[in-house]
Scaffold this active site. Sequence first.
Site, PDB file in Angstrom:
ATOM      1  N   GLY A  40       0.749  -1.465   0.010  1.00  0.00           N
ATOM      2  CA  GLY A  40       0.023  -0.410  -0.390  1.00  0.00           C
ATOM      3  C   GLY A  40       1.035   1.288   0.376  1.00  0.00           C
ATOM      4  O   GLY A  40       0.539   1.385  -1.056  1.00  0.00           O
ATOM      5  N   SER A 112       6.356  -4.900  -2.780  1.00  0.00           N
ATOM      6  CA  SER A 112       5.571  -3.424  -2.808  1.00  0.00           C
ATOM      7  C   SER A 112       6.326  -3.259  -1.089  1.00  0.00           C
ATOM      8  O   SER A 112       7.243  -2.769  -0.795  1.00  0.00           O
ATOM      9  CB  SER A 112       4.506  -3.317  -2.764  1.00  0.00           C
ATOM     10  OG  SER A 112       3.540  -1.809  -3.638  1.00  0.00           O
ATOM     11  N   TRP A 113       5.078  -1.934  -0.974  1.00  0.00           N
ATOM     12  CA  TRP A 113       5.540  -0.916   0.080  1.00  0.00           C
ATOM     13  C   TRP A 113       5.770  -1.856   1.547  1.00  0.00           C
ATOM     14  O   TRP A 113       6.496  -1.526   2.429  1.00  0.00           O
ATOM     15  CB  TRP A 113       4.021   0.035   0.507  1.00  0.00           C
ATOM     16  CG  TRP A 113       4.533   0.056   1.857  1.00  0.00           C
ATOM     17  CD1 TRP A 113       3.638  -0.365   3.117  1.00  0.00           C
ATOM     18  CD2 TRP A 113       5.111   0.926   3.250  1.00  0.00           C
ATOM     19  NE1 TRP A 113       3.825  -0.363   4.645  1.00  0.00           N
ATOM     20  CE2 TRP A 113       4.818   1.285   4.420  1.00  0.00           C
ATOM     21  CE3 TRP A 113       6.069   2.261   2.515  1.00  0.00           C
ATOM     22  CZ2 TRP A 113       5.072   1.881   5.381  1.00  0.00           C
ATOM     23  CZ3 TRP A 113       6.421   3.093   3.093  1.00  0.00           C
ATOM     24  CH2 TRP A 113       6.428   2.992   4.980  1.00  0.00           C
ATOM     25  N   ASP A 268       8.263  -4.028 -14.107  1.00  0.00           N
ATOM     26  CA  ASP A 268       7.417  -3.492 -12.805  1.00  0.00           C
ATOM     27  C   ASP A 268       7.646  -1.645 -13.491  1.00  0.00           C
ATOM     28  O   ASP A 268       8.744  -1.444 -13.160  1.00  0.00           O
ATOM     29  CB  ASP A 268       8.280  -3.889 -12.032  1.00  0.00           C
ATOM     30  CG  ASP A 268       7.517  -2.899 -10.586  1.00  0.00           C
ATOM     31  OD1 ASP A 268       7.015  -1.938 -11.106  1.00  0.00           O
ATOM     32  OD2 ASP A 268       7.707  -3.826  -9.847  1.00  0.00           O
ATOM     33  N   HIS A 296       4.764  -5.488 -11.835  1.00  0.00           N
ATOM     34  CA  HIS A 296       4.276  -4.999  -9.970  1.00  0.00           C
ATOM     35  C   HIS A 296       3.515  -5.751  -9.851  1.00  0.00           C
ATOM     36  O   HIS A 296       3.346  -6.472  -8.521  1.00  0.00           O
ATOM     37  CB  HIS A 296       3.738  -3.481  -9.734  1.00  0.00           C
ATOM     38  CG  HIS A 296       4.147  -2.991  -8.674  1.00  0.00           C
ATOM     39  ND1 HIS A 296       5.854  -3.307  -7.649  1.00  0.00           N
ATOM     40  CD2 HIS A 296       3.259  -2.043  -7.617  1.00  0.00           C
ATOM     41  CE1 HIS A 296       5.001  -2.956  -6.459  1.00  0.00           C
ATOM     42  NE2 HIS A 296       4.050  -2.991  -6.363  1.00  0.00           N
TER      43      HIS A 296
END
Length: 315
Positions: A40, A112-113, A268, A296
């Site tokens: 996120g 990701s985050w 990505d 991604h």
Amino acid sequence: MFPPIEPYDHGHLDTGDGHLVYWEVCGNPEGKPALVVHGGPGSGCGPGSRRRFDPERYRIILFDQRNCGRSLPHASDPAADLSTNTTHHLIADMERLREHLGVDTWLLYGGSWGSTLMLAYAETHPERVSEMVITGVTMTRRSEIDWLYRGVGRFFPEQWQRFREGVPEADRDGDLLAAYARLVSDPDPAVREKATHDWLAWEDAVISLEVNGTPNAYSDRPDASRLAFVRICSHYFSNAAWLEEGVLLRDAHRLAGIPGVLIHGRFDLGGPLENAWQLAQAWPDARLVVVPDSGHTGSETMHKEIAAALAEFAQ
């Protein structure tokens, strides 16, 4: 992916500063502890993450980071104060959860985050991390944030213009992310909804070329989750996640002795492969796996690489 599984334990962890962080545990109570760190920021954990792990070998722990998922208060409520939601608060929550569950060391899995938060946690508490499996590597440097919300617009000029025009004219040549953070916290629900729509349309544009991925992955979620996601993302990214620029790469030497697998899609666009490559150069115990058909949001090939890494570390 393993068959669907339900938690055998769950609850809300009281952080002591007004937050209740949701957590759950699945799999084998005597298995190898593994913590899922979602992305996120603000996506929350889904049941699919439970199925990444062999439930006979792993004690699978999931949690929803502050203000999202099943954690309270929820960021979809504009009255929810995000001032006590920072990277450093989340690191402390992970440690509090580890202690609450009686875990000595655990494997960290996410992307990701989530990779930024995992790295920040592991560099702060390296003695508590047994291994790491990271997909879609990002370190949330200002350069990475600027690329995702401005630079990659050279591939999507029409969509980026709409993203830019989603904020007041006076903000369009300034800090777009801070402007969006203000809009999604506006008292007027119509203002919040339009800003949420405009932000998610941009996120979806960035992943739109991923033929093996998940189209509309950002906008395809319930309304409350959409608003919470954008509120938390804009809050974090307009503040560069409260991290000194480049600190996670600079301090990667603290990961020495922790085996890691970095799994990154060659296509990505939002988080270029360079991020994972740089981290692999600075972290000698990490192995970089480049997935040739993935962006991604992943692909079947990426799913197989994740499964292989988790099976390897289950030994």
